[in-house]
Design an enzyme around this catalytic site. Structure first.
Site, PDB file in Angstrom:
ATOM      1  N   LYS A   1       0.830  -1.215   0.000  1.00  0.00           N
ATOM      2  CA  LYS A   1       0.000   0.000   0.000  1.00  0.00           C
ATOM      3  C   LYS A   1       0.867   1.268   0.000  1.00  0.00           C
ATOM      4  O   LYS A   1       0.578   2.213  -0.719  1.00  0.00           O
ATOM      5  CB  LYS A   1      -0.942   0.018   1.222  1.00  0.00           C
ATOM      6  CG  LYS A   1      -1.931  -1.150   1.243  1.00  0.00           C
ATOM      7  CD  LYS A   1      -2.966  -0.998   2.347  1.00  0.00           C
ATOM      8  CE  LYS A   1      -2.393  -1.119   3.749  1.00  0.00           C
ATOM      9  NZ  LYS A   1      -1.960  -2.478   4.130  1.00  0.00           N
TER      10      LYS A   1
ATOM     11  N   ARG B   1      -0.847  -9.754  13.312  1.00  0.00           N
ATOM     12  CA  ARG B   1      -1.372  -8.679  12.452  1.00  0.00           C
ATOM     13  C   ARG B   1      -2.219  -9.258  11.330  1.00  0.00           C
ATOM     14  O   ARG B   1      -3.249  -8.694  10.958  1.00  0.00           O
ATOM     15  CB  ARG B   1      -0.227  -7.845  11.893  1.00  0.00           C
ATOM     16  CG  ARG B   1       0.272  -6.835  12.919  1.00  0.00           C
ATOM     17  CD  ARG B   1       1.646  -6.358  12.593  1.00  0.00           C
ATOM     18  NE  ARG B   1       1.736  -5.640  11.357  1.00  0.00           N
ATOM     19  CZ  ARG B   1       2.862  -5.519  10.663  1.00  0.00           C
ATOM     20  NH1 ARG B   1       3.965  -6.104  11.086  1.00  0.00           N
ATOM     21  NH2 ARG B   1       2.873  -4.826   9.562  1.00  0.00           N
TER      22      ARG B   1
ATOM     23  N   ARG C   1      -9.912   0.396   8.895  1.00  0.00           N
ATOM     24  CA  ARG C   1      -9.480  -0.968   9.175  1.00  0.00           C
ATOM     25  C   ARG C   1     -10.555  -1.746   9.923  1.00  0.00           C
ATOM     26  O   ARG C   1     -10.351  -2.921  10.227  1.00  0.00           O
ATOM     27  CB  ARG C   1      -8.237  -0.939  10.049  1.00  0.00           C
ATOM     28  CG  ARG C   1      -6.941  -1.240   9.312  1.00  0.00           C
ATOM     29  CD  ARG C   1      -5.823  -1.074  10.331  1.00  0.00           C
ATOM     30  NE  ARG C   1      -4.640  -1.809  10.013  1.00  0.00           N
ATOM     31  CZ  ARG C   1      -3.580  -1.285   9.389  1.00  0.00           C
ATOM     32  NH1 ARG C   1      -3.590  -0.058   8.943  1.00  0.00           N
ATOM     33  NH2 ARG C   1      -2.504  -2.017   9.187  1.00  0.00           N
TER      34      ARG C   1
ATOM     35  N   ARG D   1      11.462  -1.641  11.435  1.00  0.00           N
ATOM     36  CA  ARG D   1      10.166  -1.561  12.122  1.00  0.00           C
ATOM     37  C   ARG D   1       9.995  -2.763  13.034  1.00  0.00           C
ATOM     38  O   ARG D   1      10.025  -3.902  12.582  1.00  0.00           O
ATOM     39  CB  ARG D   1       9.034  -1.551  11.076  1.00  0.00           C
ATOM     40  CG  ARG D   1       8.454  -0.178  10.861  1.00  0.00           C
ATOM     41  CD  ARG D   1       7.379  -0.213   9.809  1.00  0.00           C
ATOM     42  NE  ARG D   1       6.185  -0.954  10.226  1.00  0.00           N
ATOM     43  CZ  ARG D   1       5.060  -0.949   9.541  1.00  0.00           C
ATOM     44  NH1 ARG D   1       4.960  -0.243   8.424  1.00  0.00           N
ATOM     45  NH2 ARG D   1       4.025  -1.640   9.955  1.00  0.00           N
TER      46      ARG D   1
ATOM     47  N   ARG E   1      11.099  -6.675   5.039  1.00  0.00           N
ATOM     48  CA  ARG E   1      10.974  -5.255   5.379  1.00  0.00           C
ATOM     49  C   ARG E   1      11.486  -4.999   6.795  1.00  0.00           C
ATOM     50  O   ARG E   1      12.098  -3.973   7.065  1.00  0.00           O
ATOM     51  CB  ARG E   1       9.500  -4.837   5.263  1.00  0.00           C
ATOM     52  CG  ARG E   1       9.281  -3.355   5.497  1.00  0.00           C
ATOM     53  CD  ARG E   1       7.890  -2.934   5.067  1.00  0.00           C
ATOM     54  NE  ARG E   1       6.914  -3.200   6.089  1.00  0.00           N
ATOM     55  CZ  ARG E   1       5.597  -3.017   5.934  1.00  0.00           C
ATOM     56  NH1 ARG E   1       5.113  -2.584   4.780  1.00  0.00           N
ATOM     57  NH2 ARG E   1       4.755  -3.275   6.908  1.00  0.00           N
TER      58      ARG E   1
HETATM   59  P1  ADP Z   1       0.803  -2.482   7.829  1.00  0.00           P
HETATM   60  O1  ADP Z   1      -0.196  -2.184   6.745  1.00  0.00           O
HETATM   61  O2  ADP Z   1       2.071  -3.011   7.311  1.00  0.00           O
HETATM   62  O3  ADP Z   1       0.250  -3.261   8.979  1.00  0.00           O
HETATM   63  P2  ADP Z   1       0.594   0.217   8.884  1.00  0.00           P
HETATM   64  O4  ADP Z   1       1.737   1.141   8.868  1.00  0.00           O
HETATM   65  O5  ADP Z   1      -0.602   0.539   8.071  1.00  0.00           O
HETATM   66  O6  ADP Z   1       1.246  -1.133   8.486  1.00  0.00           O
HETATM   67  O7  ADP Z   1       0.082   0.011  10.389  1.00  0.00           O
HETATM   68  C1  ADP Z   1       0.945  -0.323  11.441  1.00  0.00           C
HETATM   69  C2  ADP Z   1       0.154  -0.470  12.751  1.00  0.00           C
HETATM   70  O8  ADP Z   1      -0.462   0.793  13.078  1.00  0.00           O
HETATM   71  C3  ADP Z   1      -1.006  -1.457  12.709  1.00  0.00           C
HETATM   72  O9  ADP Z   1      -0.583  -2.780  12.956  1.00  0.00           O
HETATM   73  C4  ADP Z   1      -1.906  -0.895  13.839  1.00  0.00           C
HETATM   74  O10 ADP Z   1      -1.416  -1.246  15.107  1.00  0.00           O
HETATM   75  C5  ADP Z   1      -1.746   0.600  13.691  1.00  0.00           C
HETATM   76  N1  ADP Z   1      -2.788   1.165  12.790  1.00  0.00           N
HETATM   77  C6  ADP Z   1      -2.572   1.716  11.566  1.00  0.00           C
HETATM   78  N2  ADP Z   1      -3.741   2.120  11.004  1.00  0.00           N
HETATM   79  C7  ADP Z   1      -4.720   1.804  11.908  1.00  0.00           C
HETATM   80  C8  ADP Z   1      -6.131   1.939  11.922  1.00  0.00           C
HETATM   81  N3  ADP Z   1      -6.807   2.468  10.886  1.00  0.00           N
HETATM   82  N4  ADP Z   1      -6.815   1.501  13.014  1.00  0.00           N
HETATM   83  C9  ADP Z   1      -6.180   0.971  14.053  1.00  0.00           C
HETATM   84  N5  ADP Z   1      -4.848   0.795  14.107  1.00  0.00           N
HETATM   85  C10 ADP Z   1      -4.109   1.201  13.046  1.00  0.00           C
END
Ligand code: ADP
Length: 190
Positions: A14, A146, A89, A134, A128
């Site tokens: 993404k 996750r 999400r 990270r 990654r």
């Molecule tokens: P990825 O898509 O690789 O999981 P992101 O950078 O989108 O990585 O998200 C990393 C973390 O941030 C998620 O695992 C969650 O803990 C938190 N997070 C991100 N976006 C949301 C959201 N919309 N609602 C709740 N938690 C979120």
């Protein structure tokens, strides 16, 4: 406005595709993951709270996430549109986003979903983790959590947007440029 929800499991690509899409369509990129990480770096209260969830591979609570996202949207005046990356999400987040955009006389144009199988995702996330440092990408158990949280809370959003006739799936395996071309085809045929 062109408001796109970019959707897909962790590691689907993404972030990579968002960067190309914002350049092509002059959109504002809002990544909730990036905003949380910036808050963690800045050691804000929000960052401390978010970190306690992110480190476990859990979602940050809806209320906090929705409020943060809305505050980001209103920072931009007269944008051509937004790419929502990592948001919504959960169904509650999707409903809140619809209501919020409607109150601003706009709405979601489509959900673009990157479809990638689970084995490929796990490989990409571990890779990654080595490059980006990270924490949530380095531990196989957190990665598995996750993906499980994604399946439980986030995957149902596919039918949420399908019911609105807004779901567009794209094969997320292939070269970055091939995937980008498929996404552009979907947008251009809206
Ligand atoms: P990825 O898509 O690789 O999981 P992101 O950078 O989108 O990585 O998200 C990393 C973390 O941030 C998620 O695992 C969650 O803990 C938190 N997070 C991100 N976006 C949301 C959201 N919309 N609602 C709740 N938690 C979120």
């Amino acid at each position: 406005m062109l408001n796109i929800v970019l959707f897909g499991p962790p590691g689907a690509g993404k972030g990579t595709q968002s960067e190309k899409l914002i350049a092509e369509y002059h959109l504002v990129h809002l990544s909730t993951g990036d905003i949380f990480r910036a808050n963690i770096k800045g050691e804000t209260e929000l960052g401390k709270l978010a970190k306690s969830y992110m480190d476990k591979g859990e979602l940050v609570p809806d209320q906090v996430t929705i409020q943060m996202l809305e505050l980001e949207v209103v920072k931009h005046s007269g944008p051509k549109g937004f790419i929502f990356d990592g948001f919504p999400r959960t169904t509650a987040q999707a409903q809140a986003l619809d209501a919020f955009l409607a109150s601003r006389n706009t709405g979601i144009s489509c959900m673009l979903a990157l479809e990638v199988d689970e084995e490929e995702l796990k490989k990409r996330l571990l890779l990654r983790g080595k490059d980006s440092g990270r924490a949530d990408d380095q531990n196989p158990e957190i990665i598995a959590n996750r993906i499980a949280v994604y399946q439980r809370d986030t995957a149902p959003l596919k039918s949420y947007y399908e019911q609105q006739g807004k779901y567009r799936g794209v094969q997320g395996v292939g070269s970055i440029d091939e995937i980008f071309a498929s996404l552009c085809n979907q947008i251009n045929s809206l």
